[in-house]
Design an enzyme around this catalytic site. Structure first.
Site, PDB file in Angstrom:
ATOM      1  N   HIS A 181      -2.721  -5.777   5.390  1.00  0.00           N
ATOM      2  CA  HIS A 181      -2.915  -5.519   3.823  1.00  0.00           C
ATOM      3  C   HIS A 181      -2.408  -4.367   3.221  1.00  0.00           C
ATOM      4  O   HIS A 181      -2.467  -3.246   3.935  1.00  0.00           O
ATOM      5  CB  HIS A 181      -4.591  -6.046   3.558  1.00  0.00           C
ATOM      6  N   THR A 197      -3.838  -1.911   1.492  1.00  0.00           N
ATOM      7  CA  THR A 197      -4.729  -0.955   1.748  1.00  0.00           C
ATOM      8  C   THR A 197      -4.670  -0.236   3.212  1.00  0.00           C
ATOM      9  O   THR A 197      -5.389   0.666   3.414  1.00  0.00           O
ATOM     10  CB  THR A 197      -6.064  -1.496   1.403  1.00  0.00           C
ATOM     11  N   LYS A 198      -3.929  -0.845   3.984  1.00  0.00           N
ATOM     12  CA  LYS A 198      -3.873  -0.424   5.285  1.00  0.00           C
ATOM     13  C   LYS A 198      -2.921   0.739   5.811  1.00  0.00           C
ATOM     14  O   LYS A 198      -2.170   1.002   4.811  1.00  0.00           O
ATOM     15  CB  LYS A 198      -3.800  -1.747   6.351  1.00  0.00           C
ATOM     16  N   ASN A 199      -2.970   1.275   7.085  1.00  0.00           N
ATOM     17  CA  ASN A 199      -2.274   2.302   7.430  1.00  0.00           C
ATOM     18  C   ASN A 199      -0.485   1.859   7.126  1.00  0.00           C
ATOM     19  O   ASN A 199       0.270   2.470   6.629  1.00  0.00           O
ATOM     20  CB  ASN A 199      -2.243   2.832   8.792  1.00  0.00           C
TER      21      ASN A 199
END
Lengths: 383, 383
Positions: A188, A190-192
């Site tokens: 997603h 928002t992930k790294n």
């Protein structure tokens, strides 16, 4: 007013190659799932982290749903997981009829308290779902021992845990997501490492590898057919359309190619926060992220734990006034409108405490050193 | 050897704007679901076709799964659908515990025989799922009347039916997917309008509109929160991550903008096939697509129905020898490895006949007139 420029909580980082690979997939004319880029990503992930097998999915939620199907959750089966987690950790199993038995968080960390698990195990328990909160490892030796002893499945919710490691009791460094029978990752935004929406199921237990592919391909043995293993393909099982478009996997490929660079900068940011806030936090009784000795740090998240909800909210407000967006995180699932009447009534005070007191600071690749200084300054001035 | 250039069965058509909108979504930094392009697509679809509400999904399979959740399928509930359909039509309901009661196809068309439905209805029947095969309408007046009479839900499987219409008994033209309580569409790369993988749920029955959004957003009331209708959001229901990335919806937007142009060319191709094969088919007892008086034609598919499987296979082989890829389609689901023991034993001879005798001809926007002539020539020479 330069100082007032907004600092978002998250900003997706684009390595520059995403549009190139997107264009390549678009112009190749193969846009549905399980094409060239899907295979490149899956091979990269298997080779980098030692997963048994990888299948990209449209979300981490979908990977968890695949896991619930694979371990054959039946109505009434119990699944143990932390209350301090995302709704999908629970919903994936509830959709198959499971009863969720929520565990409390550790006192020093939002991750599930490993010492509290054993007393939650009953004859109906089918699985334990450790969530590697903030990418930080749960104590997997303890959890895998319990699974062995009670004959349970372990499904790692590794949504935030890409490129992070558990150091086991023999000193071996093992990638998170490679330890449980199955593991779910998120890409997603928002992930790294991101692909907008997206996820991946790691299938470490060989008994699930063939069926995982069938379930992924809508309950057909299509993959097997294209490898020439069967002479026609058809409907052989339940399943869904878990595989993402090549639009998603070509984007993801650009991210994976730049994983080292991304991780390096995020680690720098994390360390700047830690160094800048350490003394202040100690003096003011504010909690900082704890990385246990058995975990490495993938710098997914930097959070603070305040003394109470009023203090936490006032800091978020102060930051917002200074155009800095910091956000709280999960609300205890056992107290949710959906599950409060289904929960068995146990108090889970650490989970509630993290719901009230934790705040996540801006954390993204392009966050500048000067911005970090500005954030730290505002935080320090707010208490 | 120009004549021998391969003609694929399908080739995704790119309007030219896909990469532009992809780039726009990538550079806007909003890549997860429910962003600008998702809303543009949903609004366009509602406004164009009169659906009650639209939610994009990661696949038509997922839209069908949302439908099964919304009508609250419980173990043992019966769902009536054709046997001649894609596995997902069935799996979506089986995942919720439904028993599938398979109906036979019409004699003149692979769509479900409307006259056979009533005798399949029992006290346990919860829904009818008409599949608009080849985009051609089922006789919805008949089906909706049965639903009214027996208090059933109707979920249109409109995977292939974008931009097609049913002419009801009062002469009104109603978009397919706008008639049933719910309807599922596909934007898989083989469809008229594509996004690689992708789908959409149309929610026509107002009672489902609020909950659909919650289920779509992983069982949370997040959408409601962002509209300011509730002051915090949390876990309120079951759900999954059904919403696609903006990468998918930005691509889809380019397609929807060019829908008219796409449909016009596909119709031309369809008509060229029909005109070129009509007399030959009549003389040789080969079936051509039938468009009933109550349906318009969205030119999704052009198929032939041969007299038996040997004849069908020999034509496919002959075409292949001439570098033309034509393919058969569904295998009766009631005879599948997965369902044959669960099926009630009724013979469904029309469904089996279409499984054996139907072949789909190449059909895509960029198929040239000269290629169509070449295909027709080979077909005519093969019988």
């Amino acid at each position: 007013m330069k100082d007032k420029k907004e600092i978002p909580f998250n900003k997706p980082y684009l390595t520059g190659k995403e549009v190139h690979y997107l264009y390549d997939s678009v112009s190749s004319g193969k846009l549905s799932g399980n094409g060239k880029y899907t295979k490149k990503c899956q091979n990269f992930l298997v080779n980098s982290y030692g997963f048994g097998k990888c299948l990209l999915t449209t979300s981490c939620t979908d990977a968890l749903e695949m896991a619930a199907l694979l371990i054959d959750i039946q109505p009434g089966d119990e699944v143990i997981m932390p209350s301090y987690t995302f709704v999908s950790t629970a919903n994936a199993f509830i959709l198959r009829g499971a009863k969720i038995v929520f565990a409390d968080s550790r006192k020093d960390h939002p991750g599930m308290d490993e010492a509290s698990i054993e007393k939650l195990i009953t004859a109906k328990t089918k699985a334990i779902v450790p969530v590697h909160y903030a990418g930080v490892a749960c104590d997997m030796d303890v959890i895998m021992d319990l699974a062995d002893q009670y004959n349970l499945f372990v499904i790692e919710d590794a949504a935030q845990a890409i490129d992070n490691y558990y150091i086991d009791r023999t000193g071996n460094k093992r990638a998170l997501g490679s330890i449980g029978h199955l593991a779910a990752f998120s890409f997603h935004e928002t992930k790294n490492i991101i692909s907008g929406e997206g996820g991946m199921l790691a299938i470490n237990d060989a008994q699930f590898q063939e069926r995982a592919e069938i379930i992924w391909e809508k309950g057909t043995n299509r993959s097997s057919f294209f490898r020439g293993e069967v002479d026609k393909y058809g409907w052989v099982d339940i399943g869904s359309s878990f595989l993402p478009s090549e639009l998603i996997s070509s984007f993801l490929w650009a991210q994976l190619e730049n994983l080292k660079e991304i991780q390096q900068r995020r680690t720098e940011i994390w360390n700047l926060y830690f160094q800048g806030l350490e003394t202040w936090a100690h003096d003011n009784n504010i909690g900082l992220p704890v990385i246990p000795s058995y975990s490495t740090n993938n710098a997914h998240m930097f959070y603070l734990v305040f003394e109470n909800i009023e203090q936490r909210d006032s800091v978020i407000k102060k930051l917002k006034k200074n155009n800095i967006l910091a956000v709280f995180h999960y609300l205890s699932l056992h107290k949710s409108e959906f599950y409060k009447d289904k929960h068995d009534g146990r108090e889970l005070i650490e989970s509630d405490s993290f719901s009230d007191c934790l705040v996540r600071l801006p954390m993204f690749f392009e966050l500048e050193d000067s911005q970090i200084e500005r954030i730290i300054k505002v935080i320090k001035s707010s208490i």
